[in-house]
Design a protein around this motif. Structure first.
Motif, PDB file in Angstrom:
ATOM      1  N   ASP A 226      -4.046  -4.707   5.522  1.00 30.36           N
ATOM      2  CA  ASP A 226      -4.149  -3.495   5.047  1.00 30.36           C
ATOM      3  C   ASP A 226      -2.810  -2.790   4.546  1.00 30.36           C
TER       4      ASP A 226
ATOM      5  N   SER B 237      -7.036 -10.494   1.244  1.00 31.34           N
ATOM      6  CA  SER B 237      -7.997 -10.154   2.546  1.00 31.34           C
ATOM      7  C   SER B 237      -7.789 -10.985   3.786  1.00 31.34           C
TER       8      SER B 237
ATOM      9  N   ARG C 243      -2.435  -3.810  -1.219  1.00 33.15           N
ATOM     10  CA  ARG C 243      -3.809  -3.316  -2.001  1.00 33.15           C
ATOM     11  C   ARG C 243      -3.442  -4.052  -3.573  1.00 33.15           C
TER      12      ARG C 243
ATOM     13  N   ALA D 154       0.845  -1.152  -0.189  1.00 34.99           N
ATOM     14  CA  ALA D 154       0.023  -0.029   0.100  1.00 34.99           C
ATOM     15  C   ALA D 154       1.122   1.358   0.054  1.00 34.99           C
TER      16      ALA D 154
END
Lengths: 352, 409
Positions: free
Chosen positions: A221, A215, A224, A143
């Protein structure tokens, strides 16, 4: 590579042997209706699934199966055989032999996250039904890497499953861009590890697969999946060539589940709507008479209530999606798999 | 180096005591150099061994501290029996209770349990009890495991009472046990399937491996004996046919024969896929075992046959009483090797065939949403199950070799 060549040699040898014995048991044009007849005789649908794909098909602790593909098997079984879609023998089909198993009629229908391509349609003796799931090749990145699309990927290391169309797509795409990259090959799960531990900067594969696997990571997190798709991977059920009756039934079960979502027919309300249909379209879909009229019979090889049975067993397309792939983190909203009215491309011809 | 001087009254210490008196650091350094790094080549070996040991310790630490074994306890049924109808579970246990005393009897008749075997068995039993008890299972499976183990020892102890020396009692016991072993497989299949039991396409998980491998090994052995004798025959037609069969089967990899089971045998054998797979495994194994037995036949001195003929035995009796018993005894180690190899090859099956054995069901377990991260646990567990069975086969082989005196002649 050597293993693959061995495999090819063996398949070739076997094909020769089979031809010599005159035992070719592929589908002929006069086989119309044969699959349906044998399903009815057997009282059981033999549905080829992968059986190890999160969200799409996997075995539960008690040995039963769940997943997106599995639900479509149940819907077809309910439409043809009734019994709430319980009469399915799930056959866990290896990728290497899936088409031959269909061709030799050891399975009745193949619903195994299989991409529709021209070659498979034209030269494998197969037909495909309506597309049940649209995905495409994409990339997972960290991310905080600032990578938004392949335009930002010059010179990076990419994890990719070796000897697949995924690898080929990747190399084509980067050649076109004129970018360099270092491929790191492995199986799906090795790639996941390599990516999660930072041995590669990006990990490429089917977008839905990337999303569902990421996921499940404890530090999800930190990663991505980019929005860009560099290939088209439409997945559909496959049946044998030359049995139009069977292909029609399989196709219209899928179309029927999509139509049901458009019309707001669900597993919950299907019975009530059949007793008192609000309009002609719902009445036709459920095989119920509308305002004292006749039940519409379009001439399928099964009775006009087949879609009602499918809906009572599995619910409509949206319900199936929510129960299965949505549970492993693959969203529907804003993707190609949304209905056309919601901005996706999922669309079924009218059932009339 | 410390020669006693004549006439001296001084106490002379032996060399190891002299060394022992030097400081600990020096001694440790010396020991290390002498034992671990005496030459560059051995230093490399030491370092490699060290790296290997570190990896093993790291894996062990991971498995004990970090691994989450809930994926196994939750999926116990899936891994062992998968699609087998759950309300027919008793059939699986009856099969286990049928086979265990026979294995015990075989141990008692042809081998003996050593202290190390008992230790291993205690560990295995603990593992089984842990599996049977852990999670939400009732007491039923624990009772079945205990009963089966008790039957194993009963079979063993009863057969230990049979005298080792050849005689009437021993030959009766041998024939009874041999017959029971030969009937064990059909009996197990009958228990699983007869009168409303499972259909073959419901066989799944570890029980699939446990059925396929013994069928392949037993069938292979039965086919192999005539093949080996046939290949050694002086009749050209017979020996050429057997040679052609052996070379054809051995010349292609197992994966190729599995393709044959899937796509070609379908037109020949009107059975379902499991039956076709059993046939292919038996045929595949027979070609290898036939060659091992031929090796045993050729290792026999010619004098054996000549002596048998001299005392008036015919061809068949010579083969049956003199040649085969000795040849088979010599071939036991490679035959067991082949059996272990086939046992592990059953893990290949779900990669090619739409059959669900342990590895296929392991993959299915780690596709469950809550266990996607637990694949190491599942694969380690599958590996341990495979290893336990392979190790038992290997121990049985060693025990048989010892009690038959192989390699002691």
């Amino acid at each position: 590579m050597t293993r693959r060549r061995w495999g090819l040699a063996i398949v070739a040898a076997i094909a020769l042997l089979a031809a010599a014995c005159g035992g070719g048991s592929g589908g002929g044009d006069d086989a119309d209706g044969e699959v349906l007849r044998s399903v009815l005789d057997r009282g059981e649908l033999r549905c080829g699934v992968k059986g190890s794909h999160p969200g799409f098909s996997f075995a539960n602790p008690d040995g039963s199966f769940s997943g997106f593909d599995v639900e479509f098997c149940r819907a077809i079984a309910a439409a043809v055989l009734g019994n709430d879609g319980e009469d399915v023998a799930f056959v866990q089909v290896p990728s290497a032999t899936r088409f031959e198993l269909l061709n030799t009629r050891q399975i009745d229908v193949l619903i195994r996250t299989t991409t529709v391509t021209a070659e498979r349609d034209a030269s494998l003796g197969l037909e495909f039904g309506p597309i049940t799931f649209y995905t495409g090749q994409s990339f997972a990145v960290r991310a905080d890497s600032g990578i938004r699309s392949t335009a930002d990927m010059d010179g990076i290391t990419i994890c990719v499953q070796s000897a697949t169309t995924t690898e080929q797509n990747l190399s084509d795409h980067f050649n076109e861009l004129g970018y360099d990259y270092t491929p790191l090959g492995g199986e799906d799960q090795e790639n996941q590890d390599a990516f999660a531990t930072g041995r590669c900067d990006a990990w490429t594969g089917d977008q839905s697969n990337l999303i569902s696997r990421i996921s499940q990571l404890p530090n999800a997190d930190e990663f991505r999946v980019v929005d860009q798709l560099i290939s088209k991977e439409p997945l559909a059920p496959f049946v044998i060539d030359g049995d139009r009756q069977w292909k029609d039934v399989v196709s219209w079960v899928v179309y029927g589940l999509i139509n049901a979502e458009e019309l707001g027919v669900t597993r919950e309300n299907a019975a009530a709507l059949a007793a008192d249909p609000p309009n002609a379209a719902v009445a036709r879909l459920l095989g119920a008479p509308f305002k004292g009229g006749e039940v519409a019979d379009h001439g399928f090889a099964v009775d006009p209530q087949f879609l009602r049975r499918a809906l009572l067993a599995t619910g409509n397309y949206g319900e199936i999606y929510e129960r299965t792939v949505a549970r492993v983190g693959v969203p529907r909203e804003g993707t190609l798999n949304a209905l056309v009215r919601d901005g996706g491309v999922l669309y079924a011809p009218p059932y009339r | 180096m410390t020669e006693p001087v004549a006439g001296a009254r001084k106490v002379v210490l032996p060399p190891h005591r002299v060394r022992a008196q030097r400081p600990l650091g020096t001694r440790a350094r010396e020991w290390t150099r002498e034992n671990l790094f005496p030459s560059p080549a051995q230093a490399v070996v030491t370092l490699l061994a060290l790296a290997f040991a570190t990896a093993i310790v790291a894996l062990a630490v991971y498995l004990v501290l970090a691994a989450e074994w809930r994926v196994i306890t939750v999926n116990r049924w899936l891994l062992f029996a998968g699609g087998f109808p759950q309300d027919q579970e008793w059939r699986l246990w009856v099969s286990v209770a049928l086979v265990f005393p026979l294995i015990g009897a075989a141990f008692g008749l042809w081998a003996s349990l050593g202290r190390r075997d008992l230790l291993f068995m205690a560990l295995a039993a603990g593992f089984l009890f842990f599996l049977a008890r852990h999670g939400d299972a009732g007491w039923a499976s624990t009772v079945w495991v205990a009963g089966s183990l008790a039957l194993f020892f009963a079979g063993y102890l009863v057969c230990r009472l049979v005298p080792r020396e050849p005689g009437r009692a021993r030959s009766i016991a041998t024939w009874t046990a041999g017959g029971a072993l030969a009937l064990a497989l059909p009996a197990v299949l009958a228990v699983l399937m007869a009168a409303g039991g499972a259909r073959t396409n419901e066989f799944s998980g570890f029980m699939m491996n446990l059925i396929l491998a013994p069928v392949g090994i037993a069938g292979g052995l039965l086919l192999a004996i005539p093949l080996a004798v046939g290949r050694a025959s002086s009749l050209r037609a017979v020996s050429w046919t057997c040679t052609a069969y052996i070379e054809l089967i051995r010349g292609a990899p197992l994966i190729g024969w599995l393709f044959v089971a899937l796509f070609i045998l379908e037109d020949v054998i009107a059975g379902d896929l499991i039956v076709r797979t059993m046939v292919v495994l038996a045929v595949f194994t027979s070609a290898y075992i036939a060659e091992y037995i031929r090796g045993g036949l050729q290792a026999l001195p010619h004098g054996q046959t000549e002596a048998a003929q001299a005392v008036g035995l015919g061809r068949t009796r010579t083969l049956q009483l003199v040649v085969l018993p000795q040849a088979l005894r010599i071939s036991i180690p490679p035959i067991v090797g082949q059996a272990i190899s086939l046992w592990k090859d059953t893990a290949l099956i779900s990669a090619i065939l739409p059959l669900r054995e342990l590895v296929g069901n392991s993959k299915a377990a780690i596709a469950q949403p809550e266990f996607i991260e637990n694949r190491i646990e599942v694969y380690v567990f599958a590996a341990v199950l495979f290893w336990i069975v392979a190790f038992v086969m290997s121990r049985v082989s060693q025990r048989m070799e010892r009690s038959l005196g192989i390699g002691e002649r």
